[in-house]
Design an enzyme around this catalytic site. Structure first.
Site, short mmCIF file in Angstrom:
data_model
loop_
_atom_site.label_atom_id
_atom_site.label_comp_id
_atom_site.label_asym_id
_atom_site.label_seq_id
_atom_site.Cartn_x
_atom_site.Cartn_y
_atom_site.Cartn_z
CG ASN A 70 -10.01 -4.66 -10.46
OD1 ASN A 70 -9.18 -5.50 -10.12
ND2 ASN A 70 -10.58 -4.67 -11.66
CE1 TYR B 217 0.97 -4.69 -11.88
CE2 TYR B 217 2.10 -6.26 -10.45
CZ TYR B 217 0.94 -5.77 -11.02
OH TYR B 217 -0.26 -6.37 -10.71
CB ILE C 66 -5.52 -13.64 -10.32
CG1 ILE C 66 -5.09 -13.31 -8.88
CG2 ILE C 66 -7.02 -13.91 -10.36
CD1 ILE C 66 -5.30 -14.43 -7.88
#
Length: 267
Positions: free
Chosen positions: A86, A152, A185
């Protein structure tokens, strides 16, 4: 039956913390690695009981991966059932604006860290299979390349490629491999800026683009589903789901939209 265990990188905040709490509530032994010791301490303080462990881990350090997983396995009764890769950072802005060390840092943490983690965890996952799982956190930025997010996006496309490759490579070992692709998120990443030369907050760019911000608990549930499911990719948030659908069925339209937009799409 032995208590199942999960190791989560980036467990000191955001998706990592939400995942730790989710699995702990289900009775799992939870281990977290992070560079922030205070963040890890806060996460563990939210978990009752003693079925928890933390250790400082920079995912760029391959040797430390071996040490951390060995320490966690010893604390968890000798087994690791799930690894969640993660840990990650956000990097945005025109490629021409980025300093080389910003590019290197994003590639090293977001992509090399995933490869190192998978490699280090493999013997543990193989030993605990079937039922073992590797879950890599990708992004909607790994579905379509967006303006101002070349580095990214490269890392998140790469994470999905690693996931797909290991799904085939580890099939014989009966290890579940999956990627989770969130859109925007509610995590601390939204509070930063794209790069050190930009003063524009990521959160404000998301709001200005009219995109939704999904609760972090939705990602934790998707990770739970990935551990127990059979799909390769799990899309979280309306932006991610729409992008996956459009990229598959209307690639020309997606390309046109992205070329006409200066607003990035991603986690």
């Amino acid at each position: 039956m032995a208590q199942r265990s999960i190791f989560i990188t980036g467990g000191g905040s955001g998706i990592g913390r939400a995942t730790a709490l989710h699995f702990a509530a289900k009775g799992w032994f939870v281990g977290i690695g992070d560079i922030s010791e205070s963040g890890m301490a806060e996460t563990l303080s939210l978990i009752s009981g003693n079925a928890k462990w933390s250790g400082k881990l920079d995912v760029r350090d391959r040797a430390r991966w071996d040490e951390a997983l060995a320490e966690f396995a010893a604390a968890a009764g000798g087994r690791i059932d799930v690894l969640v890769n993660n840990a990650g950072i956000g990097t945005g802005g025109s490629l021409s604006e980025l300093d080389p060390d910003e590019i290197d840092r994003c590639l090293d943490i977001n992509l090399k860290g995933v490869l190192y983690g998978a490699q280090a965890a493999y013997p543990y996952l193989k030993a605990s299979a079937p039922g073992a799982a590797l879950v890599n956190i990708a992004s909607a930025a790994g579905i379509a390349g967006s303006s101002g997010m070349s580095v990214y996006c490269a890392t998140k496309f790469g994470v999905r490629a690693v996931t797909e490759s290991l799904d085939a490579e580890w099939a014989e070992d009966r290890i579940t491999v999956a990627s989770v692709c969130p859109s925007f998120i509610e995590t601390p990443l939204l509070n930063g800026t794209g790069n050190r030369k930009s003063n524009e907050a990521i959160r404000e760019r998301v709001k200005a683009a009219g995109l939704e911000i999904t609760p972090v608990e939705h990602v934790a549930q998707a990770i739970w589903d990935a551990v127990h499911g059979t799909k390769l990719d799990y899309f979280v948030g309306e932006t991610s789901k729409r992008m996956a659908f459009a990229k598959r069925w209307m690639p020309g339209r997606v390309r046109k939209q992205l070329r006409n937009s200066l607003r990035p799409l991603g986690q």
